[in-house]
Design a protein around this motif. Structure first.
Motif, PDB file in Angstrom:
ATOM      1  N   ALA A   1     -33.524 -26.292 -12.095  1.00 48.82           N
ATOM      2  CA  ALA A   1     -32.812 -26.939 -10.985  1.00 48.82           C
ATOM      3  C   ALA A   1     -33.390 -28.330 -10.717  1.00 48.82           C
ATOM      4  CB  ALA A   1     -32.889 -26.073  -9.727  1.00 48.82           C
ATOM      5  N   LEU A   2     -34.716 -28.459 -10.746  1.00 49.13           N
ATOM      6  CA  LEU A   2     -35.342 -29.764 -10.524  1.00 49.13           C
ATOM      7  C   LEU A   2     -34.929 -30.772 -11.586  1.00 49.13           C
ATOM      8  CD1 LEU A   2     -38.935 -28.697  -9.459  1.00 49.13           C
ATOM      9  CD2 LEU A   2     -37.228 -29.838  -8.032  1.00 49.13           C
ATOM     10  N   LYS A   3     -34.840 -30.325 -12.827  1.00 48.95           N
ATOM     11  CA  LYS A   3     -34.393 -31.218 -13.896  1.00 48.95           C
ATOM     12  C   LYS A   3     -32.955 -31.668 -13.641  1.00 48.95           C
ATOM     13  CE  LYS A   3     -34.001 -31.821 -18.877  1.00 48.95           C
ATOM     14  NZ  LYS A   3     -33.331 -33.069 -18.626  1.00 48.95           N
ATOM     15  N   MET A   4     -32.101 -30.728 -13.239  1.00 53.17           N
ATOM     16  CA  MET A   4     -30.700 -31.081 -12.960  1.00 53.17           C
ATOM     17  C   MET A   4     -30.602 -32.029 -11.765  1.00 53.17           C
ATOM     18  SD  MET A   4     -28.741 -27.484 -13.484  1.00 53.17           S
ATOM     19  CE  MET A   4     -28.881 -26.542 -14.982  1.00 53.17           C
ATOM     20  N   ILE A   5     -31.427 -31.803 -10.743  1.00 49.23           N
ATOM     21  CA  ILE A   5     -31.426 -32.694  -9.581  1.00 49.23           C
ATOM     22  C   ILE A   5     -31.899 -34.082 -10.008  1.00 49.23           C
ATOM     23  CG2 ILE A   5     -32.600 -33.182  -7.386  1.00 49.23           C
ATOM     24  CD1 ILE A   5     -32.467 -30.123  -6.838  1.00 49.23           C
ATOM     25  N   GLY A   6     -32.929 -34.133 -10.836  1.00 48.87           N
ATOM     26  CA  GLY A   6     -33.413 -35.414 -11.346  1.00 48.87           C
ATOM     27  C   GLY A   6     -32.362 -36.161 -12.154  1.00 48.87           C
ATOM     28  N   ASP A   7     -31.481 -35.391 -12.808  1.00 51.86           N
ATOM     29  CA  ASP A   7     -30.387 -35.981 -13.582  1.00 51.86           C
ATOM     30  C   ASP A   7     -29.180 -36.312 -12.717  1.00 51.86           C
ATOM     31  OD1 ASP A   7     -31.925 -35.777 -15.856  1.00 51.86           O
ATOM     32  OD2 ASP A   7     -30.987 -33.912 -16.544  1.00 51.86           O
ATOM     33  N   GLY A   8     -29.289 -36.050 -11.402  1.00 48.89           N
ATOM     34  CA  GLY A   8     -28.224 -36.432 -10.475  1.00 48.89           C
ATOM     35  C   GLY A   8     -27.236 -35.346 -10.114  1.00 48.89           C
ATOM     36  N   ALA A   9     -27.566 -34.079 -10.332  1.00 44.75           N
ATOM     37  CA  ALA A   9     -26.615 -32.993 -10.049  1.00 44.75           C
ATOM     38  C   ALA A   9     -26.178 -32.962  -8.587  1.00 44.75           C
ATOM     39  CB  ALA A   9     -27.219 -31.642 -10.438  1.00 44.75           C
ATOM     40  N   LEU A  10     -27.064 -33.271  -7.656  1.00 47.37           N
ATOM     41  CA  LEU A  10     -26.682 -33.250  -6.244  1.00 47.37           C
ATOM     42  C   LEU A  10     -26.227 -34.618  -5.747  1.00 47.37           C
ATOM     43  CD1 LEU A  10     -29.231 -30.762  -4.640  1.00 47.37           C
ATOM     44  CD2 LEU A  10     -26.892 -30.374  -5.406  1.00 47.37           C
ATOM     45  N   ASP A  11     -26.286 -35.642  -6.602  1.00 47.96           N
ATOM     46  CA  ASP A  11     -25.717 -36.943  -6.240  1.00 47.96           C
ATOM     47  C   ASP A  11     -24.198 -36.861  -6.317  1.00 47.96           C
ATOM     48  OD1 ASP A  11     -28.349 -37.735  -6.199  1.00 47.96           O
ATOM     49  OD2 ASP A  11     -28.238 -38.911  -8.043  1.00 47.96           O
ATOM     50  N   ARG A  12     -23.716 -36.058  -7.258  1.00 48.09           N
ATOM     51  CA  ARG A  12     -22.270 -35.958  -7.500  1.00 48.09           C
ATOM     52  C   ARG A  12     -21.690 -34.617  -7.087  1.00 48.09           C
ATOM     53  NH1 ARG A  12     -25.056 -37.759 -11.640  1.00 48.09           N
ATOM     54  NH2 ARG A  12     -25.020 -35.894 -12.897  1.00 48.09           N
ATOM     55  N   GLY A  13     -22.538 -33.615  -6.896  1.00 48.77           N
ATOM     56  CA  GLY A  13     -22.035 -32.277  -6.629  1.00 48.77           C
ATOM     57  C   GLY A  13     -22.740 -31.620  -5.456  1.00 48.77           C
ATOM     58  N   SER A  14     -22.386 -30.364  -5.246  1.00 46.55           N
ATOM     59  CA  SER A  14     -22.925 -29.611  -4.113  1.00 46.55           C
ATOM     60  C   SER A  14     -24.006 -28.636  -4.571  1.00 46.55           C
ATOM     61  CB  SER A  14     -21.793 -28.829  -3.451  1.00 46.55           C
ATOM     62  OG  SER A  14     -21.320 -27.826  -4.347  1.00 46.55           O
TER      63      SER A  14
ATOM     64  N   ILE B   1     -26.883 -18.349 -10.208  1.00 42.03           N
ATOM     65  CA  ILE B   1     -27.339 -17.653  -9.004  1.00 42.03           C
ATOM     66  C   ILE B   1     -26.532 -18.148  -7.811  1.00 42.03           C
ATOM     67  CG2 ILE B   1     -29.688 -17.273  -9.856  1.00 42.03           C
ATOM     68  CD1 ILE B   1     -30.618 -19.649  -8.199  1.00 42.03           C
ATOM     69  N   GLY B   2     -26.713 -17.511  -6.664  1.00 40.02           N
ATOM     70  CA  GLY B   2     -26.035 -17.932  -5.445  1.00 40.02           C
ATOM     71  C   GLY B   2     -26.767 -19.082  -4.772  1.00 40.02           C
ATOM     72  N   SER B   3     -26.058 -19.837  -3.948  1.00 43.79           N
ATOM     73  CA  SER B   3     -26.662 -20.997  -3.291  1.00 43.79           C
ATOM     74  C   SER B   3     -27.730 -20.581  -2.275  1.00 43.79           C
ATOM     75  CB  SER B   3     -25.601 -21.866  -2.626  1.00 43.79           C
ATOM     76  OG  SER B   3     -24.892 -21.134  -1.656  1.00 43.79           O
ATOM     77  N   ARG B   4     -27.529 -19.458  -1.596  1.00 39.84           N
ATOM     78  CA  ARG B   4     -28.549 -18.986  -0.646  1.00 39.84           C
ATOM     79  C   ARG B   4     -29.829 -18.606  -1.382  1.00 39.84           C
ATOM     80  NH1 ARG B   4     -26.565 -14.472   2.953  1.00 39.84           N
ATOM     81  NH2 ARG B   4     -28.552 -14.851   3.972  1.00 39.84           N
ATOM     82  N   HIS B   5     -29.672 -17.951  -2.532  1.00 37.98           N
ATOM     83  CA  HIS B   5     -30.848 -17.573  -3.307  1.00 37.98           C
ATOM     84  C   HIS B   5     -31.562 -18.817  -3.834  1.00 37.98           C
ATOM     85  CE1 HIS B   5     -33.547 -15.098  -5.592  1.00 37.98           C
ATOM     86  NE2 HIS B   5     -33.131 -15.579  -6.755  1.00 37.98           N
ATOM     87  N   LEU B   6     -30.808 -19.813  -4.269  1.00 37.85           N
ATOM     88  CA  LEU B   6     -31.406 -21.069  -4.737  1.00 37.85           C
ATOM     89  C   LEU B   6     -32.201 -21.726  -3.611  1.00 37.85           C
ATOM     90  CD1 LEU B   6     -31.773 -23.210  -6.941  1.00 37.85           C
ATOM     91  CD2 LEU B   6     -29.659 -24.275  -6.136  1.00 37.85           C
TER      92      LEU B   6
ATOM     93  N   GLN C   1     -32.981 -31.624   0.450  1.00 37.99           N
ATOM     94  CA  GLN C   1     -34.129 -32.464   0.789  1.00 37.99           C
ATOM     95  C   GLN C   1     -34.819 -32.978  -0.472  1.00 37.99           C
ATOM     96  OE1 GLN C   1     -35.995 -29.401   3.047  1.00 37.99           O
ATOM     97  NE2 GLN C   1     -35.496 -30.324   5.024  1.00 37.99           N
ATOM     98  N   THR C   2     -34.915 -32.117  -1.463  1.00 39.53           N
ATOM     99  CA  THR C   2     -35.540 -32.502  -2.730  1.00 39.53           C
ATOM    100  C   THR C   2     -34.734 -33.605  -3.404  1.00 39.53           C
ATOM    101  OG1 THR C   2     -36.424 -30.275  -2.980  1.00 39.53           O
ATOM    102  CG2 THR C   2     -36.346 -31.630  -4.961  1.00 39.53           C
ATOM    103  N   ALA C   3     -33.411 -33.460  -3.421  1.00 44.73           N
ATOM    104  CA  ALA C   3     -32.549 -34.483  -4.021  1.00 44.73           C
ATOM    105  C   ALA C   3     -32.677 -35.802  -3.275  1.00 44.73           C
ATOM    106  CB  ALA C   3     -31.098 -34.008  -4.027  1.00 44.73           C
ATOM    107  N   GLN C   4     -32.796 -35.740  -1.964  1.00 49.73           N
ATOM    108  CA  GLN C   4     -32.954 -36.955  -1.154  1.00 49.73           C
ATOM    109  C   GLN C   4     -34.256 -37.672  -1.521  1.00 49.73           C
ATOM    110  OE1 GLN C   4     -30.827 -38.421   0.629  1.00 49.73           O
ATOM    111  NE2 GLN C   4     -31.684 -39.325   2.462  1.00 49.73           N
ATOM    112  N   THR C   5     -35.328 -36.908  -1.702  1.00 45.78           N
ATOM    113  CA  THR C   5     -36.617 -37.485  -2.085  1.00 45.78           C
ATOM    114  C   THR C   5     -36.526 -38.136  -3.460  1.00 45.78           C
ATOM    115  OG1 THR C   5     -37.800 -35.865  -0.752  1.00 45.78           O
ATOM    116  CG2 THR C   5     -39.056 -36.940  -2.499  1.00 45.78           C
TER     117      THR C   5
END
Length: 187
Positions: free
Chosen positions: A88-101, A111-116, A130-134
């Motif tokens: 997940a951290l690698k995907m966030i670093g690649d911008g997964a939460l910049d463009r998606g939810s 997995i489910g979003s609550r579990h994540l 918060q991690t994506a924002q950082t």
């Protein structure tokens, strides 16, 4: 890969130092095991060795139900939820939460979003958002320091949806706007 004799000696001793380093496949049963498996030792003429569980499975062997070689040290299953968070951290670093939810990210991870969110709190101490924002702010700070791009372009290059959210994030974290940080940079 280690040589046959080294693997064989480690298997006969059930040496835990070799657990996850190689896997023993038994030709007569079609099963592969970890070197620490407590079952009766097969004859040496009936065994072969593989560097990974995947290689043993590719050769047509199935995992032992007693020692569960697919959970041996150094494999993703052994690392547990840490592996999911690292992906997940690698995907966030690649911008997964910049463009998606977060929902879309969780779905990509299976997995489910609550579990994540629970996994992030457990392993990171912050939510995925918060991690994506950082990550975005760090990316923007690096661009401010290393380039002469206009602040507007930096906002979008860093993954912010708008200049307003970019300015608000910087104001909240640094107590000043991004252009002020650039001006204070020593020349």
């Amino acid at each position: 890969m280690l040589d046959f004799d080294t693997c064989n000696e480690a298997r006969l001793r059930r040496d835990p130092g070799f657990d996850g380093v190689f896997f023993t496949a038994v030709k007569t049963t079609g099963i592969y095991c970890r070197p620490v498996c407590p079952v009766k030792h097969p004859l040496t003429k009936n065994v072969s060795y593989y560097p990974t569980a995947a290689a043993a499975e590719r050769a047509g062997y199935r995992p032992c139900l007693r020692c569960r070689p697919e959970t041996a040290p150094f494999c993703p299953a052994w690392q547990g939820t840490k592996t999911t968070v690292e992906r997940a951290l690698k995907m966030i670093g690649d911008g997964a939460l910049d463009r998606g939810s977060v929902d879309a990210l969780a779905q990509r991870l299976g997995i489910g979003s609550r579990h994540l969110s629970r996994l992030f709190l457990q392993h990171i101490g912050a939510s995925p958002v918060q991690t994506a924002q950082t990550v975005r702010i760090a990316r923007a700070k690096r661009l401010l320091d290393e380039t002469t791009l206009p602040v507007t372009e930096i906002a979008f290059h860093a993954g912010f949806g708008s200049v307003r959210s970019f300015n608000a994030a910087f104001q909240k974290l640094y107590g000043r706007g991004p252009s002020t940080l650039r001006r204070q940079k020593p020349q």
